[in-house]
Design a protein around this motif. Structure first.
Motif, PDB file in Angstrom:
ATOM      1  N   GLN A 110       0.840  -1.189   0.000  1.00  0.00           N
ATOM      2  CA  GLN A 110       0.000   0.000   0.000  1.00  0.00           C
ATOM      3  C   GLN A 110       0.875   1.240   0.000  1.00  0.00           C
ATOM      4  N   GLN A 225     -11.999  -1.333   9.923  1.00  0.00           N
ATOM      5  CA  GLN A 225     -10.623  -0.875  10.080  1.00  0.00           C
ATOM      6  C   GLN A 225     -10.570   0.663  10.059  1.00  0.00           C
ATOM      7  N   ASN A 226     -11.551   1.250   9.374  1.00  0.00           N
ATOM      8  CA  ASN A 226     -11.645   2.706   9.397  1.00  0.00           C
ATOM      9  C   ASN A 226     -13.110   3.127   9.329  1.00  0.00           C
ATOM     10  N   THR A 233      -9.459   5.525   1.212  1.00  0.00           N
ATOM     11  CA  THR A 233      -8.006   5.359   1.116  1.00  0.00           C
ATOM     12  C   THR A 233      -7.304   6.080   2.262  1.00  0.00           C
ATOM     13  N   TRP A 236      -7.814   3.856   5.304  1.00  0.00           N
ATOM     14  CA  TRP A 236      -7.021   2.637   5.196  1.00  0.00           C
ATOM     15  C   TRP A 236      -5.544   2.925   5.459  1.00  0.00           C
ATOM     16  N   CYS A 254      -7.516  -9.219   6.883  1.00  0.00           N
ATOM     17  CA  CYS A 254      -8.403  -8.064   7.051  1.00  0.00           C
ATOM     18  C   CYS A 254      -9.656  -8.311   6.228  1.00  0.00           C
ATOM     19  N   PRO A 256     -13.236  -6.294   5.209  1.00  0.00           N
ATOM     20  CA  PRO A 256     -13.954  -5.033   5.370  1.00  0.00           C
ATOM     21  C   PRO A 256     -15.372  -5.257   5.863  1.00  0.00           C
ATOM     22  N   ASP A 260     -16.169   0.308   6.442  1.00  0.00           N
ATOM     23  CA  ASP A 260     -15.069   0.330   5.479  1.00  0.00           C
ATOM     24  C   ASP A 260     -15.549   0.689   4.078  1.00  0.00           C
ATOM     25  N   VAL A 294     -11.913  -0.865  -2.080  1.00  0.00           N
ATOM     26  CA  VAL A 294     -11.785  -1.174  -0.654  1.00  0.00           C
ATOM     27  C   VAL A 294     -11.477  -2.651  -0.459  1.00  0.00           C
ATOM     28  N   GLN A 297      -7.876  -3.422  -1.579  1.00  0.00           N
ATOM     29  CA  GLN A 297      -6.890  -2.918  -0.633  1.00  0.00           C
ATOM     30  C   GLN A 297      -6.794  -3.823   0.587  1.00  0.00           C
ATOM     31  N   GLN A 298      -7.930  -4.275   1.100  1.00  0.00           N
ATOM     32  CA  GLN A 298      -7.934  -5.000   2.369  1.00  0.00           C
ATOM     33  C   GLN A 298      -7.796  -6.507   2.226  1.00  0.00           C
TER      34      GLN A 298
END
Length: 654
Positions: A110, A225-226, A233, A236, A254, A256, A260, A294, A297-298
Motif C-alpha cells: 500500500q 478498520q476505518n 483510502t 485505510w 483483514c 472489510p 469500510d 476497498v 486494498q484490504q
C-alpha cells in the motif's frame, strides 16, 4: 466443487488470472490514468465525493470548496489532505501485509498517493543467501494506490525477509514467517472497530507494543478498520500506519465491514444498489468501483476466492480459506449476500432494522427465502468442512456474531430488543450456518458488536452449537453496547463457572438460544467513562492442536504488559475444547471400526436425508462413531478427506 483449489492446482495461469480479475483484485494491464479526478464515475451521488483527498491532483487539495452533504461526512478533508501531503517521500510505501497457503504467497503493498514524477510500479525482492533478489514487479492500482504480488511454489518452511521498492523513492521491509506448524500453541490476535475518534489518531503505540509481546502467529482484523466512509483510502492508510509494525512480519487477515465501504449498516443483497436512508433496502451506497477498491486494498493478500465470480454490478468476492500452523480458517463475507429488512419484513420499530415490540411474532421476520450467507458461501462451507488437508482444527472468521448478544445500544438508556444487523437474523439462515460449523467442531471469531462476548450457540437446544468469541472494539468511542438483562438475573441451565453475574442460558431478541459465558461491559455511566473503562480492547486465542484446547483471552487496550500488567477483563481467560463446539447429546454409537490411517478424518452422514452429521479429525487408530438419534448411517474416513466407506446403512447399537 472447490473452484479455488481447482484453479490453483489444475488450471493454467492465464485462466487463473482471468478469474482473479473477475474478483476485482488485480489491475488490468492497460494504461492507467493515475490522476483521473473522477475514477468512480460522474454522477450526483456518492461517487462525486469519494476518496477526494487521494485522487486527482491530490497535492493541490483543497483547490476549491467541496460538497459536504454526503453520508457520514463530518470529517475534515483539509486535515486529511494535510496529513497525506506531509508524508516524507521515503515513506511513500506505507505498509505491506501477506498470507501464504497451499504453496502460494500473496503480498499486498500500500502506497500513499504519488506525485507525477514518481514511479508507478512496485518491485518485490526476497533476501536469499544474504542478497536481495528481484522476483516480481507490479503496477499500482488507481484509485487506491495499492499493488498485489502472487508467487507460486512458495516454500513455507523457512523465514524469508522481503523488501518492496518504489524505484529509488521509497522502500519497505518485512519478514515472511515460516508456517508455525511445529509450534505447540498457535496464537491468534482478533481485533475490530478501529475508530479514529481517539487521541492516538495516527498511532496505536501501547497496543502495538503489547501485541508484539504476545507475538501472535496470525492477525485477524474483523472489520471497521476505518470509519471515514467516503475517504476510504485515507482511512485505510491511517489504519495501516497504526499497525504496520505488526502486519509486516506475520500473516494478516483483514475483512472489510460496513464502515469500510461507507455504510453505517450493510445488507449486501448480492451487490444491488441501495437508495434508502441507512441502506435498509439492501445493497451498496457507493459505486462498485469504490467497493472493489476497498476490498482489493484490504483482501488482495488473501488466498484466491473459493468462487471468484462477482456478484451483481461487478462487485467482487473474497470468501476463502487459509491454513496457518495446521489450523484451517474459513474467511466469510456475512454481509454481501444477506437480505435487507426493508421490503422483506414488516417494520416493527423506529427503523426497519430495529425491533422494540416484545410481543412481535418471531416468525414474521424469519420468512422463507431470506438469505444470510447465501448459497454460494454455504457450498463453500460444506466443501471446507470436508477438506482437512494439513489441518487438525477449524475456525470460522466473520464480521459479526450469529446472535444479538446485546441489550443496550449506543446510550445507556437505549434498550433495543432485536437488531437485524447481526447474524442472528434471519434465524433460519443463522441456524443453517451454525449447523455446518458445528459439524466441523469449528470455533467462531468475529467483531463488529463493540462488546466483547464469549457465548455458546444453541440450535435445537441450548449449548448444542459452536462457541463464538466476539472481540471488543479497539476504540469504543463511537457506539458503546452493554449486555444487561432487564431483570438483572443469571440465565438458566447448569451453572457457568464465571465471576460475572449475568451468565447462563438466555434467548436473544430474535428467539435464538445462547449461553452467555463472558462479557466486557463499558462503564454504564457514559459521563464517567474514561479511556480505561469504556471497554476498548483486543482478543487473543491460543490454540493447542494436540489437545484441542483453546484459551480465550480478552485484554484491555491500555494494559501495560511491559510493566507486568496481567489483568484481563473480568471473566477471562476462558478455556474450552473443540469438542464443546458440538454439544449435541449422544444417544448411541455405531460399532467400533479400524481407521485407514491414524488420526483419520471421519465423516458421518444420515442416509434418510443425506445430512452431514459431522466431519472432523479423530484421534487414534480406531473410532466408535457417536450418533444423536436413531436411523441409518454411512461412516467414511480417510487421511485428509473421508474418501473410504467403513460402514454403510448401519444403525446404532446400544
Amino acid at each position: 466443487m472447490n473452484l479455488r483449489k481447482i484453479l490453483h492446482y489444475t488450471v493454467p495461469m492465464t485462466i487463473k488470472t482471468i478469474a482473479f480479475l473477475c474478483a476485482g483484485l488485480c489491475p488490468l494491464a492497460a494504461e492507467t490514468n493515475y490522476y483521473d479526478a473522477k475514477p468512480f464515475g460522474d454522477d450526483s451521488g456518492p461517487a462525486r465525493n469519494a476518496d477526494n483527498v487521494a485522487i486527482g491532483e491530490w497535492w493541490k487539495f483543497p483547490i476549491e470548496a467541496k460538497d459536504s452533504k454526503t453520508h457520514n461526512r463530518g470529517h475534515n478533508e483539509a486535515q486529511m489532505a494535510e496529513w497525506i501531503q506531509s508524508i516524507p517521500r521515503e515513506q511513500a510505501i506505507a505498509f505491506a501485509f501477506y498470507t501464504h497457503d497451499h504453496g502460494v504467497l500473496k503480498i499486498s503493498a500500500q502506497c500513499f498517493p504519488l506525485l507525477p514524477d514518481e514511479p508507478k510500479t512496485v518491485t518485490l525482492e526476497l533476501k536469499r543467501n544474504g542478497s536481495w533478489e528481484v522476483v516480481q514487479e507490479r503496477a499500482l492500482n488507481y484509485p487506491g494506490w495499492d499493488a498485489q504480488f502472487r508467487i507460486e511454489g512458495w516454500d513455507n518452511l523457512h523465514d524469508v525477509p522481503y523488501r518492496l521498492r518504489l524505484g529509488d523513492v521509497s522502500s519497505f521491509e518485512g519478514l515472511i514467517r515460516k508456517d508455525p506448524v511445529d509450534k505447540e500453541t498457535l496464537v491468534v490476535a482478533s481485533m475490530s472497530c478501529n475508530s479514529p475518534k481517539d487521541k492516538e489518531r495516527f498511532s496505536r503505540t501501547k497496543l502495538v507494543e503489547n501485541l508484539k509481546l504476545h507475538d501472535p502467529d496470525l492477525l485477524f482484523f474483523a472489520g471497521d478498520q476505518n470509519y471515514t466512509h467516503d475517504e476510504a483510502t485515507f482511512g485505510w492508510l491511517q489504519f495501516g500506519m497504526q499497525f504496520r509494525e505488526l502486519m509486516k512480519d506475520r500473516p494478516t487477515i483483514c475483512i472489510p465491514d460496513d464502515h469500510d465501504v461507507g455504510h453505517g449498516n450493510l445488507w449486501g443483497e448480492s451487490g444491488k444498489r441501495s437508495t434508502a436512508k441507512g441502506a435498509s433496502d439492501g445493497g451498496y451506497v457507493y459505486p462498485p468501483a469504490f467497493v472493489n477498491m476497498v476490498q482489493r486494498q484490504q483482501t488482495g493478500n488473501l488466498p484466491d476466492p473459493f468462487d471468484a465470480r462477482p456478484v451483481n454490478r461487478g462487485i467482487g468476492v473474497y470468501y476463502t480459506d487459509l491454513n496457518v500452523g495446521g489450523v484451517s480458517f474459513a474467511i466469510l463475507e456475512d454481509r454481501k449476500f444477506k437480505s435487507a429488512p426493508m421490503g422483506n419484513i414488516p417494520q416493527m420499530g423506529p427503523r426497519p432494522d430495529h425491533i422494540n415490540d416484545p410481543s412481535y411474532d418471531r416468525d414474521a421476520v424469519n420468512k422463507p427465502g431470506l438469505r444470510l450467507l447465501g448459497e454460494r458461501q454455504l457450498e463453500f462451507l460444506d466443501v471446507w468442512t470436508r477438506d482437512w488437508t494439513k489441518a487438525d482444527m477449524k475456525v470460522a472468521l466473520s464480521q459479526t456474531a450469529f446472535a444479538g448478544a446485546v441489550h443496550i445500544h449506543g446510550k445507556p438508556d437505549n434498550r433495543l430488543l432485536a437488531d437485524l444487523d447481526c447474524n442472528g437474523w434471519p434465524q433460519a439462515g443463522r441456524d443453517r450456518a451454525l449447523r455446518i460449523l458445528r459439524s466441523a467442531r469449528a470455533t467462531h471469531l468475529c467483531g463488529d458488536q463493540h462488546l466483547a462476548v464469549v457465548m455458546q450457540h444453541g440450535i435445537e437446544s441450548y449449548r448444542d452449537g459452536p462457541i463464538s468469541f466476539t472481540s471488543p472494539a479497539l476504540v469504543n468511542t463511537v457506539y458503546g453496547r452493554w449486555w444487561w438483562p432487564l431483570d438483572e438475573k443469571a440465565g438458566g441451565g447448569s451453572a457457568v463457572n464465571s465471576s460475572l453475574p449475568w451468565v447462563g442460558d438466555y434467548e436473544d431478541g430474535l428467539g435464538n438460544k445462547i449461553t452467555m459465558m463472558a462479557y466486557a461491559n463499558p462503564d454504564r455511566e457514559r459521563a464517567k467513562t474514561t479511556r480505561e473503562n469504556r471497554g476498548d480492547g483486543y482478543s487473543l486465542i491460543r490454540i493447542d492442536r494436540k489437545t484441542g484446547q483453546l484459551v480465550f483471552e480478552c485484554w484491555p487496550r491500555f494494559a501495560d504488559l511491559s510493566e507486568g500488567d496481567s489483568a484481563q477483563f473480568p471473566g477471562w481467560p476462558i478455556t474450552v475444547n473443540i469438542a464443546q463446539n458440538d454439544g449435541r447429546k449422544v444417544t448411541a454409537y455405531l460399532e467400533e471400526v479400524k481407521l485407514p490411517v491414524e488420526n483419520a478424518v471421519v465423516e458421518l452422514v444420515d442416509e434418510s436425508n443425506d445430512e452431514l452429521i459431522y466431519c472432523y479429525r479423530a484421534k487414534g487408530k480406531t473410532f466408535r462413531a457417536p450418533v444423536y438419534r436413531d436411523g441409518k448411517y454411512t461412516l467414511r474416513a480417510g487421511k485428509d478427506r473421508a474418501d473410504q466407506t467403513l460402514l454403510q446403512s448401519v444403525s446404532p447399537i446400544n
